[in-house]
Design a protein around this motif. Structure first.
Motif, PDB file in Angstrom:
ATOM      1  N   THR A   1       0.849  -1.192   0.000  1.00  0.00           N
ATOM      2  CA  THR A   1       0.000   0.000   0.000  1.00  0.00           C
ATOM      3  C   THR A   1       0.888   1.246   0.000  1.00  0.00           C
ATOM      4  O   THR A   1       2.105   1.147   0.195  1.00  0.00           O
ATOM      5  N   PRO A   2       0.293   2.426  -0.159  1.00  0.00           N
ATOM      6  CA  PRO A   2       1.092   3.656  -0.094  1.00  0.00           C
ATOM      7  C   PRO A   2       1.736   3.906   1.271  1.00  0.00           C
ATOM      8  O   PRO A   2       2.667   4.715   1.358  1.00  0.00           O
ATOM      9  N   ILE A   3       1.251   3.228   2.328  1.00  0.00           N
ATOM     10  CA  ILE A   3       1.859   3.458   3.645  1.00  0.00           C
ATOM     11  C   ILE A   3       2.910   2.403   3.979  1.00  0.00           C
ATOM     12  O   ILE A   3       3.473   2.429   5.073  1.00  0.00           O
ATOM     13  N   HIS A   4       3.187   1.478   3.059  1.00  0.00           N
ATOM     14  CA  HIS A   4       4.257   0.507   3.295  1.00  0.00           C
ATOM     15  C   HIS A   4       5.626   1.148   3.048  1.00  0.00           C
ATOM     16  O   HIS A   4       5.767   2.030   2.191  1.00  0.00           O
ATOM     17  N   ARG A   5       6.591   0.706   3.804  1.00  0.00           N
ATOM     18  CA  ARG A   5       7.961   1.210   3.677  1.00  0.00           C
ATOM     19  C   ARG A   5       8.675   0.386   2.608  1.00  0.00           C
ATOM     20  O   ARG A   5       9.076  -0.759   2.840  1.00  0.00           O
ATOM     21  N   GLN A   6       8.854   1.000   1.458  1.00  0.00           N
ATOM     22  CA  GLN A   6       9.372   0.269   0.312  1.00  0.00           C
ATOM     23  C   GLN A   6      10.832  -0.143   0.459  1.00  0.00           C
ATOM     24  O   GLN A   6      11.304  -1.036  -0.241  1.00  0.00           O
ATOM     25  N   SER A   7      11.540   0.483   1.372  1.00  0.00           N
ATOM     26  CA  SER A   7      12.955   0.151   1.598  1.00  0.00           C
ATOM     27  C   SER A   7      13.113  -0.994   2.600  1.00  0.00           C
ATOM     28  O   SER A   7      14.232  -1.448   2.840  1.00  0.00           O
ATOM     29  N   PHE A   8      12.014  -1.436   3.179  1.00  0.00           N
ATOM     30  CA  PHE A   8      12.058  -2.507   4.170  1.00  0.00           C
ATOM     31  C   PHE A   8      11.736  -3.852   3.517  1.00  0.00           C
ATOM     32  O   PHE A   8      10.794  -3.963   2.751  1.00  0.00           O
ATOM     33  N   ARG A   9      12.513  -4.860   3.841  1.00  0.00           N
ATOM     34  CA  ARG A   9      12.132  -6.219   3.464  1.00  0.00           C
ATOM     35  C   ARG A   9      11.118  -6.729   4.480  1.00  0.00           C
ATOM     36  O   ARG A   9      11.257  -6.395   5.654  1.00  0.00           O
ATOM     37  N   PRO A  10      10.098  -7.512   4.072  1.00  0.00           N
ATOM     38  CA  PRO A  10       9.870  -8.079   2.731  1.00  0.00           C
ATOM     39  C   PRO A  10       9.053  -7.202   1.789  1.00  0.00           C
ATOM     40  O   PRO A  10       8.708  -7.667   0.692  1.00  0.00           O
ATOM     41  N   VAL A  11       8.748  -5.979   2.160  1.00  0.00           N
ATOM     42  CA  VAL A  11       8.006  -5.093   1.238  1.00  0.00           C
ATOM     43  C   VAL A  11       8.807  -4.898  -0.049  1.00  0.00           C
ATOM     44  O   VAL A  11       8.266  -5.001  -1.164  1.00  0.00           O
ATOM     45  N   LYS A  12      10.076  -4.662   0.098  1.00  0.00           N
ATOM     46  CA  LYS A  12      10.953  -4.457  -1.046  1.00  0.00           C
ATOM     47  C   LYS A  12      10.947  -5.675  -1.959  1.00  0.00           C
ATOM     48  O   LYS A  12      10.934  -5.530  -3.201  1.00  0.00           O
ATOM     49  N   ASP A  13      10.942  -6.861  -1.373  1.00  0.00           N
ATOM     50  CA  ASP A  13      10.931  -8.089  -2.160  1.00  0.00           C
ATOM     51  C   ASP A  13       9.636  -8.231  -2.945  1.00  0.00           C
ATOM     52  O   ASP A  13       9.641  -8.648  -4.114  1.00  0.00           O
TER      53      ASP A  13
END
Length: 259
Positions: A243-255
Protein backbone atom coordinates in the motif's frame (compact mmCIF):
# COMPACT_ATOMS: atom_id res chain seq x y z
CA UNK A 1 -15.84 0.33 65.81
CA UNK A 2 -15.67 -2.24 68.61
CA UNK A 3 -12.63 -4.13 67.48
CA UNK A 4 -13.33 -7.28 69.57
CA UNK A 5 -16.87 -7.63 68.26
CA UNK A 6 -16.28 -6.57 64.68
CA UNK A 7 -17.38 -9.09 62.09
CA UNK A 8 -15.10 -10.20 59.27
CA UNK A 9 -17.32 -8.26 56.87
CA UNK A 10 -16.92 -5.09 58.94
CA UNK A 11 -13.15 -5.53 59.10
CA UNK A 12 -12.93 -6.07 55.34
CA UNK A 13 -14.98 -2.94 54.81
CA UNK A 14 -12.66 -0.99 57.12
CA UNK A 15 -9.57 -2.23 55.29
CA UNK A 16 -11.05 -1.44 51.88
CA UNK A 17 -11.84 2.16 52.85
CA UNK A 18 -8.77 3.15 54.84
CA UNK A 19 -5.47 4.05 53.20
CA UNK A 20 -3.72 4.38 56.54
CA UNK A 21 -4.60 2.58 59.75
CA UNK A 22 -3.17 2.89 63.22
CA UNK A 23 -0.43 0.49 64.26
CA UNK A 24 -2.53 -0.42 67.26
CA UNK A 25 -5.48 -1.44 65.11
CA UNK A 26 -3.27 -3.42 62.71
CA UNK A 27 -1.54 -5.18 65.60
CA UNK A 28 -4.95 -6.10 66.97
CA UNK A 29 -5.96 -7.60 63.61
CA UNK A 30 -2.73 -9.57 63.36
CA UNK A 31 -3.65 -11.29 66.64
CA UNK A 32 -7.14 -12.15 65.39
CA UNK A 33 -7.29 -15.96 64.91
CA UNK A 34 -10.04 -15.87 62.28
CA UNK A 35 -8.85 -17.02 58.85
CA UNK A 36 -11.03 -14.45 57.05
CA UNK A 37 -9.43 -11.61 59.00
CA UNK A 38 -5.92 -12.81 58.20
CA UNK A 39 -6.75 -13.16 54.50
CA UNK A 40 -8.21 -9.65 54.43
CA UNK A 41 -5.16 -8.30 56.24
CA UNK A 42 -2.83 -10.07 53.81
CA UNK A 43 -4.65 -8.46 50.87
CA UNK A 44 -4.38 -5.05 52.55
CA UNK A 45 -0.64 -5.56 53.17
CA UNK A 46 -0.07 -6.50 49.52
CA UNK A 47 -2.01 -3.46 48.36
CA UNK A 48 0.07 -1.17 50.59
CA UNK A 49 3.31 -2.78 49.40
CA UNK A 50 2.30 -2.22 45.79
CA UNK A 51 1.48 1.42 46.48
CA UNK A 52 4.82 1.89 48.22
CA UNK A 53 6.64 0.34 45.25
CA UNK A 54 4.83 2.66 42.84
CA UNK A 55 5.79 5.71 44.88
CA UNK A 56 9.42 4.55 45.01
CA UNK A 57 9.38 3.99 41.24
CA UNK A 58 7.83 7.43 40.74
CA UNK A 59 10.62 9.04 42.78
CA UNK A 60 13.32 7.00 41.02
CA UNK A 61 12.00 7.92 37.55
CA UNK A 62 12.43 11.62 38.33
CA UNK A 63 16.12 11.38 39.21
CA UNK A 64 17.33 12.64 35.81
CA UNK A 65 14.85 15.51 35.87
CA UNK A 66 15.91 16.35 39.42
CA UNK A 67 19.59 16.30 38.47
CA UNK A 68 18.92 18.62 35.52
CA UNK A 69 17.11 21.07 37.80
CA UNK A 70 19.99 20.96 40.26
CA UNK A 71 22.25 21.94 37.37
CA UNK A 72 20.16 25.04 36.73
CA UNK A 73 17.72 23.84 34.06
CA UNK A 74 14.05 24.58 34.63
CA UNK A 75 12.12 23.32 31.60
CA UNK A 76 12.94 19.69 30.84
CA UNK A 77 11.41 17.81 27.92
CA UNK A 78 11.31 14.05 27.54
CA UNK A 79 11.39 12.72 23.97
CA UNK A 80 10.62 9.26 22.64
CA UNK A 81 9.52 7.60 19.42
CA UNK A 82 7.36 4.69 18.36
CA UNK A 83 7.42 2.79 15.08
CA UNK A 84 11.00 2.20 14.01
CA UNK A 85 10.46 -1.50 13.32
CA UNK A 86 7.13 -1.85 11.45
CA UNK A 87 6.87 -2.56 7.74
CA UNK A 88 4.12 0.01 7.31
CA UNK A 89 3.02 3.33 8.73
CA UNK A 90 4.87 6.35 10.05
CA UNK A 91 7.38 6.81 12.82
CA UNK A 92 5.87 8.99 15.54
CA UNK A 93 7.73 11.00 18.15
CA UNK A 94 6.46 12.95 21.13
CA UNK A 95 8.01 15.59 23.35
CA UNK A 96 6.53 16.18 26.80
CA UNK A 97 7.33 18.77 29.46
CA UNK A 98 5.99 17.80 32.88
CA UNK A 99 5.74 20.18 35.83
CA UNK A 100 8.04 19.62 38.79
CA UNK A 101 4.91 19.02 40.87
CA UNK A 102 3.56 16.25 38.61
CA UNK A 103 1.66 13.47 40.36
CA UNK A 104 1.77 10.73 37.72
CA UNK A 105 2.36 7.96 40.26
CA UNK A 106 2.22 4.61 38.47
CA UNK A 107 3.29 5.94 35.07
CA UNK A 108 5.62 3.54 33.31
CA UNK A 109 7.18 2.69 29.97
CA UNK A 110 4.40 2.26 27.38
CA UNK A 111 5.61 -1.27 26.60
CA UNK A 112 4.80 -2.29 30.18
CA UNK A 113 1.20 -1.07 29.97
CA UNK A 114 -1.98 -2.51 28.51
CA UNK A 115 -3.97 -0.65 25.85
CA UNK A 116 -6.50 0.46 28.47
CA UNK A 117 -3.71 1.67 30.76
CA UNK A 118 -1.97 3.59 27.96
CA UNK A 119 -5.20 5.40 27.05
CA UNK A 120 -5.78 6.26 30.70
CA UNK A 121 -2.26 7.58 31.19
CA UNK A 122 -2.32 9.53 27.92
CA UNK A 123 -5.27 11.51 29.25
CA UNK A 124 -3.54 12.08 32.59
CA UNK A 125 -0.38 13.27 30.83
CA UNK A 126 -2.35 15.69 28.66
CA UNK A 127 -4.02 17.12 31.76
CA UNK A 128 -0.79 17.59 33.72
CA UNK A 129 1.77 18.43 31.03
CA UNK A 130 3.11 21.96 30.78
CA UNK A 131 3.46 21.34 27.04
CA UNK A 132 3.48 18.43 24.61
CA UNK A 133 3.89 17.96 20.87
CA UNK A 134 3.75 15.06 18.43
CA UNK A 135 5.55 14.66 15.11
CA UNK A 136 4.62 12.14 12.40
CA UNK A 137 7.09 11.18 9.65
CA UNK A 138 5.56 9.22 6.79
CA UNK A 139 6.66 5.93 5.24
CA UNK A 140 7.78 7.73 2.09
CA UNK A 141 10.01 10.03 4.12
CA UNK A 142 11.39 7.01 5.98
CA UNK A 143 12.30 5.48 2.60
CA UNK A 144 13.91 8.74 1.52
CA UNK A 145 15.88 9.41 4.70
CA UNK A 146 16.33 5.90 6.23
CA UNK A 147 14.64 4.99 9.50
CA UNK A 148 17.39 6.28 11.78
CA UNK A 149 17.44 9.76 10.27
CA UNK A 150 13.66 9.85 9.97
CA UNK A 151 13.44 9.11 13.69
CA UNK A 152 15.85 11.92 14.50
CA UNK A 153 13.88 14.30 12.30
CA UNK A 154 10.61 13.35 13.98
CA UNK A 155 12.13 13.87 17.43
CA UNK A 156 13.60 17.23 16.47
CA UNK A 157 10.31 18.40 14.99
CA UNK A 158 8.41 17.38 18.12
CA UNK A 159 10.79 19.46 20.24
CA UNK A 160 10.51 22.45 17.90
CA UNK A 161 6.70 22.24 17.95
CA UNK A 162 6.47 22.57 21.73
CA UNK A 163 4.64 25.74 22.69
CA UNK A 164 7.11 26.27 25.52
CA UNK A 165 10.79 26.02 24.62
CA UNK A 166 12.67 23.54 26.83
CA UNK A 167 16.16 24.27 28.11
CA UNK A 168 17.12 20.61 28.55
CA UNK A 169 16.24 17.40 26.69
CA UNK A 170 16.07 13.83 27.93
CA UNK A 171 15.98 11.55 24.88
CA UNK A 172 15.45 7.82 24.64
CA UNK A 173 18.54 6.22 23.08
CA UNK A 174 19.12 9.02 20.55
CA UNK A 175 20.58 12.48 20.04
CA UNK A 176 19.13 15.14 17.78
CA UNK A 177 20.47 18.15 15.91
CA UNK A 178 19.60 20.87 18.40
CA UNK A 179 21.48 23.58 20.32
CA UNK A 180 19.48 22.63 23.42
CA UNK A 181 21.58 20.64 25.93
CA UNK A 182 20.51 17.00 25.83
CA UNK A 183 21.08 13.66 27.50
CA UNK A 184 20.78 10.32 25.74
CA UNK A 185 19.35 7.59 27.97
CA UNK A 186 19.40 3.94 26.94
CA UNK A 187 15.99 2.47 27.84
CA UNK A 188 15.09 5.97 28.93
CA UNK A 189 11.37 5.19 28.93
CA UNK A 190 12.01 3.00 31.99
CA UNK A 191 14.33 5.54 33.67
CA UNK A 192 12.76 8.95 33.13
CA UNK A 193 9.18 9.99 33.86
CA UNK A 194 9.30 12.59 31.08
CA UNK A 195 10.48 10.05 28.50
CA UNK A 196 7.91 7.51 29.70
CA UNK A 197 5.20 10.14 29.22
CA UNK A 198 6.46 10.83 25.70
CA UNK A 199 6.51 7.12 24.89
CA UNK A 200 2.86 6.78 25.88
CA UNK A 201 1.72 9.81 23.88
CA UNK A 202 3.65 8.60 20.83
CA UNK A 203 2.33 5.04 21.16
CA UNK A 204 -1.32 6.04 21.59
CA UNK A 205 -1.06 8.47 18.68
CA UNK A 206 0.51 5.95 16.32
CA UNK A 207 -1.88 3.13 17.27
CA UNK A 208 -4.82 5.40 16.50
CA UNK A 209 -3.33 6.29 13.12
CA UNK A 210 -2.84 2.62 12.28
CA UNK A 211 -6.45 1.87 13.23
CA UNK A 212 -7.52 4.57 10.78
CA UNK A 213 -5.27 3.13 8.08
CA UNK A 214 -6.86 -0.29 8.70
CA UNK A 215 -10.18 1.11 7.45
CA UNK A 216 -8.58 2.28 4.21
CA UNK A 217 -6.40 -0.81 3.81
CA UNK A 218 -8.40 -3.65 5.42
CA UNK A 219 -6.36 -6.67 4.34
CA UNK A 220 -3.30 -6.32 6.56
CA UNK A 221 -4.58 -6.29 10.16
CA UNK A 222 -3.11 -2.86 10.90
CA UNK A 223 -5.59 -2.37 13.75
CA UNK A 224 -4.03 -5.41 15.46
CA UNK A 225 -0.38 -5.39 14.42
CA UNK A 226 0.29 -1.62 14.07
CA UNK A 227 2.20 -2.35 10.87
CA UNK A 228 4.60 -4.93 12.29
CA UNK A 229 5.35 -8.05 10.25
CA UNK A 230 2.83 -10.47 11.76
CA UNK A 231 1.49 -13.45 9.82
CA UNK A 232 -1.75 -11.73 8.85
CA UNK A 233 0.18 -8.69 7.66
CA UNK A 234 2.62 -10.76 5.60
CA UNK A 235 -0.23 -12.83 4.14
CA UNK A 236 -2.00 -9.62 3.12
CA UNK A 237 1.23 -8.29 1.61
CA UNK A 238 1.68 -11.42 -0.51
CA UNK A 239 -1.94 -11.47 -1.66
CA UNK A 240 -2.69 -7.79 -2.17
CA UNK A 241 0.74 -6.21 -2.54
CA UNK A 242 2.07 -3.05 -0.91
CA UNK A 243 0.00 0.00 0.00
CA UNK A 244 1.09 3.66 -0.09
CA UNK A 245 1.86 3.46 3.65
CA UNK A 246 4.26 0.51 3.29
CA UNK A 247 7.96 1.21 3.68
CA UNK A 248 9.37 0.27 0.31
CA UNK A 249 12.95 0.15 1.60
CA UNK A 250 12.06 -2.51 4.17
CA UNK A 251 12.13 -6.22 3.46
CA UNK A 252 9.87 -8.08 2.73
CA UNK A 253 8.01 -5.09 1.24
CA UNK A 254 10.95 -4.46 -1.05
CA UNK A 255 10.93 -8.09 -2.16
CA UNK A 256 7.22 -7.95 -3.02
CA UNK A 257 7.70 -4.82 -5.09
CA UNK A 258 10.58 -6.31 -7.10
CA UNK A 259 8.71 -9.51 -7.97
Amino acid sequence: MNQKKATIKEIKNQLSKEETLSEEYLAHLRQDPRKGVQQALKSWDLKQAKKKALVEQFIRMQEYEKKARQNGYTTIAGIDEVGRGPLAGPVVSAAVILPETTQLIGLNDSKQLSLKERIYWAEQIKEQAVALAVSVVSASDIDRLNIYEATRVSMKTAVEDLEIKPDYLLIDAMTIDSPIPQERLIKGDAKSLSIAAASIIAKVTRDKLMEEYAVTYPHYGFERNAGYGTKDHLDGLKQFGATPIHRQSFRPVKDVLTQ
